[in-house]
Design a protein around this motif. Structure first.
Motif, PDB file in Angstrom:
ATOM      1  N   TRP A 213       0.453  12.240 -24.199  1.00  0.00           N
ATOM      2  CA  TRP A 213       1.290  12.115 -22.998  1.00  0.00           C
ATOM      3  C   TRP A 213       2.725  12.566 -23.277  1.00  0.00           C
ATOM      4  O   TRP A 213       3.424  12.995 -22.351  1.00  0.00           O
ATOM      5  CB  TRP A 213       1.281  10.670 -22.509  1.00  0.00           C
ATOM      6  CG  TRP A 213      -0.102  10.152 -22.214  1.00  0.00           C
ATOM      7  CD1 TRP A 213      -0.802   9.233 -22.936  1.00  0.00           C
ATOM      8  CD2 TRP A 213      -0.951  10.538 -21.119  1.00  0.00           C
ATOM      9  NE1 TRP A 213      -2.029   9.017 -22.366  1.00  0.00           N
ATOM     10  CE2 TRP A 213      -2.156   9.798 -21.238  1.00  0.00           C
ATOM     11  CE3 TRP A 213      -0.816  11.430 -20.051  1.00  0.00           C
ATOM     12  CZ2 TRP A 213      -3.206   9.922 -20.340  1.00  0.00           C
ATOM     13  CZ3 TRP A 213      -1.864  11.551 -19.146  1.00  0.00           C
ATOM     14  CH2 TRP A 213      -3.037  10.819 -19.291  1.00  0.00           C
ATOM     15  N   ASN A 216       2.450  16.361 -23.354  1.00  0.00           N
ATOM     16  CA  ASN A 216       1.776  16.805 -22.126  1.00  0.00           C
ATOM     17  C   ASN A 216       0.628  17.778 -22.421  1.00  0.00           C
ATOM     18  O   ASN A 216       0.333  18.677 -21.646  1.00  0.00           O
ATOM     19  CB  ASN A 216       2.771  17.468 -21.173  1.00  0.00           C
ATOM     20  CG  ASN A 216       2.282  17.455 -19.725  1.00  0.00           C
ATOM     21  OD1 ASN A 216       1.889  16.420 -19.205  1.00  0.00           O
ATOM     22  ND2 ASN A 216       2.277  18.608 -19.077  1.00  0.00           N
ATOM     23  N   THR A 234      -1.078  20.224 -15.808  1.00  0.00           N
ATOM     24  CA  THR A 234      -0.291  20.336 -14.581  1.00  0.00           C
ATOM     25  C   THR A 234       0.047  18.919 -14.128  1.00  0.00           C
ATOM     26  O   THR A 234      -0.529  17.934 -14.612  1.00  0.00           O
ATOM     27  CB  THR A 234      -1.097  21.051 -13.481  1.00  0.00           C
ATOM     28  OG1 THR A 234      -2.257  20.255 -13.174  1.00  0.00           O
ATOM     29  CG2 THR A 234      -1.522  22.444 -13.901  1.00  0.00           C
ATOM     30  N   LYS A 235       0.961  18.816 -13.169  1.00  0.00           N
ATOM     31  CA  LYS A 235       1.305  17.490 -12.643  1.00  0.00           C
ATOM     32  C   LYS A 235       0.074  16.832 -12.033  1.00  0.00           C
ATOM     33  O   LYS A 235      -0.121  15.620 -12.151  1.00  0.00           O
ATOM     34  CB  LYS A 235       2.413  17.618 -11.602  1.00  0.00           C
ATOM     35  CG  LYS A 235       3.753  18.060 -12.182  1.00  0.00           C
ATOM     36  CD  LYS A 235       4.797  18.219 -11.097  1.00  0.00           C
ATOM     37  CE  LYS A 235       6.138  18.686 -11.683  1.00  0.00           C
ATOM     38  NZ  LYS A 235       7.166  18.883 -10.624  1.00  0.00           N
ATOM     39  N   ARG A 236      -0.772  17.638 -11.373  1.00  0.00           N
ATOM     40  CA  ARG A 236      -1.966  17.076 -10.749  1.00  0.00           C
ATOM     41  C   ARG A 236      -2.932  16.536 -11.797  1.00  0.00           C
ATOM     42  O   ARG A 236      -3.477  15.442 -11.636  1.00  0.00           O
ATOM     43  CB  ARG A 236      -2.650  18.140  -9.889  1.00  0.00           C
ATOM     44  CG  ARG A 236      -3.919  17.646  -9.218  1.00  0.00           C
ATOM     45  CD  ARG A 236      -4.418  18.569  -8.128  1.00  0.00           C
ATOM     46  NE  ARG A 236      -4.909  19.852  -8.635  1.00  0.00           N
ATOM     47  CZ  ARG A 236      -5.629  20.693  -7.908  1.00  0.00           C
ATOM     48  NH1 ARG A 236      -5.937  20.396  -6.645  1.00  0.00           N
ATOM     49  NH2 ARG A 236      -6.033  21.848  -8.418  1.00  0.00           N
ATOM     50  N   ARG A 238      -2.253  15.590 -14.912  1.00  0.00           N
ATOM     51  CA  ARG A 238      -1.651  14.415 -15.561  1.00  0.00           C
ATOM     52  C   ARG A 238      -1.803  13.186 -14.675  1.00  0.00           C
ATOM     53  O   ARG A 238      -2.203  12.113 -15.145  1.00  0.00           O
ATOM     54  CB  ARG A 238      -0.179  14.682 -15.858  1.00  0.00           C
ATOM     55  CG  ARG A 238       0.527  13.548 -16.609  1.00  0.00           C
ATOM     56  CD  ARG A 238       2.010  13.841 -16.797  1.00  0.00           C
ATOM     57  NE  ARG A 238       2.692  12.747 -17.470  1.00  0.00           N
ATOM     58  CZ  ARG A 238       2.884  12.654 -18.776  1.00  0.00           C
ATOM     59  NH1 ARG A 238       2.454  13.620 -19.565  1.00  0.00           N
ATOM     60  NH2 ARG A 238       3.513  11.617 -19.301  1.00  0.00           N
ATOM     61  N   GLY A 239      -1.512  13.345 -13.387  1.00  0.00           N
ATOM     62  CA  GLY A 239      -1.624  12.209 -12.466  1.00  0.00           C
ATOM     63  C   GLY A 239      -3.051  11.704 -12.354  1.00  0.00           C
ATOM     64  O   GLY A 239      -3.296  10.486 -12.334  1.00  0.00           O
TER      65      GLY A 239
END
Length: 334
Positions: A213, A216, A234-236, A238-239
């Motif tokens: 984390w 990333n 990507t942010k998606r 990771r979320g």
């Protein structure tokens, strides 16, 4: 003591040594004369074999024995070693348990014909042929007569944003019965696949211990090419992976390949894309590669991202950027 009786049935056994190799086994005969004949034949065979080079001895080896030796000496420690052994054993069923020296051009052609007649596709036939080539090369036997079939490259199916949104929405937002209760999980899986370009098995086998984390990065340790790689999230992605990290869960995804495929096929049917044979989950990997190129990422970076074994594999996507040719022609107009 060369031949002697043993057991209640008075079967004759032979016991002798040739070039330091001892033979002690039944002759299968009940008279001394017949037993001596078996012994003489076996001695002669061993003396002839002893004068042969390793390559000549291998040429006499039966295919069944060669398969096991190749597995023990070469395939056993490979990721797909057991698969190669099974392909070779299937080839054994098709050509018979013959010596390696008898695996000639016509032998291979007969095997290919049987595979084609049973409906096996060109790409799969090539896996049989490649396996046989490896086996023969391992035992220093001629293999150049084995030629792979030309495979249809087909088109590279890429999902549009609208298609991706539709698949995900169908799986996530539909009120599913109990037997389809895992379909929302498949929706999360699809978003991770399209943003990472990973193979389905790579994401299903992913563990939380392989996710850093802080940096990333997702680390893929076991894959088709046996080439570990790290992929940025990507942010998606990771979320999604954070949201799925509950309790003592070891892996983000608990569904298996069959469940994922069934979920995909269910959505595909409702999108009336049954006739589009290229609309498969692997197209998500193509989609990721194409989107990277569309945003100006170079082919070498895409190669490393997807974990391709060679640049040639990645170059399949190059034709999807015709604007490069448009810019190139401008140079000729100067």
């Amino acid at each position: 003591m060369a031949v002697y009786k043993r057991g209640d049935k008075a079967v004759f056994y032979m016991n002798f040594t040739v070039d330091g190799v001892r033979v002690s086994r039944s002759t299968g005969k009940f008279t001394k004369k017949e037993a001596k004949l078996v012994e003489a034949v076996e001695k002669k065979r061993m003396m002839v074999d002893g004068a042969l080079s390793p390559r000549e001895r291998a040429a006499r080896m039966l295919l069944s024995i060669a398969i096991q030796k190749t597995y023990d000496e070469r395939w056993k420690d490979n990721k797909d070693g057991l698969k190669a052994k099974r392909l070779a054993e299937r080839a054994l069923e098709l050509v018979g348990d013959i010596p390696l020296c008898k695996i000639e051009d016509q032998t291979i052609k007969r095997m290919v014909k049987k595979l084609e007649d049973s409906g096996v596709k060109g790409a799969t036939i090539n896996r049989y042929l490649a396996t046989m080539k490896t086996l023969l090369r391992h035992h220093q036997q001629p293999w150049e007569h084995i030629k792979l079939k030309k495979e249809s490259k087909g088109r590279i199916r890429v999902l549009s944003k609208e298609e991706e949104t539709t698949v995900v929405s169908l799986l996530r937002d539909t009120d599913h019965p109990k037997k389809r209760s895992h379909y929302p999980e498949a929706a999360d899986l699809i978003e991770v696949l399209v943003d990472t370009g990973c193979r389905l098995s790579e994401v299903l086998n992913l563990k939380y211990e392989d996710i850093n984390w802080d940096t990333n990065l997702i680390s893929i340790w076991i894959n088709k090419g046996d080439k570990p790689r790290s992929i940025p999230m990507t942010k998606r992605v990771r979320g999604t992976l954070l949201a799925r990290q509950e309790g003592d869960r070891i892996k983000p995804f608990s569904i298996d390949i069959d469940q994922a495929q069934k979920a995909w096929n269910w959505a595909r049917k409702r999108m009336m894309l049954d006739d589009d044979k290229e609309f498969v989950m692997h197209a998500l990997r193509h989609t990721c590669a194409t989107r990277l190129l569309d945003r100006g990422i170079d082919l070498y970076t895409v190669k490393e991202w997807l974990g391709h074994s060679t640049m040639q594999v990645t170059e399949r996507y190059a034709h999807l950027r015709p604007e490069k040719l448009v810019h190139a022609v401008a140079a000729l107009d100067l």
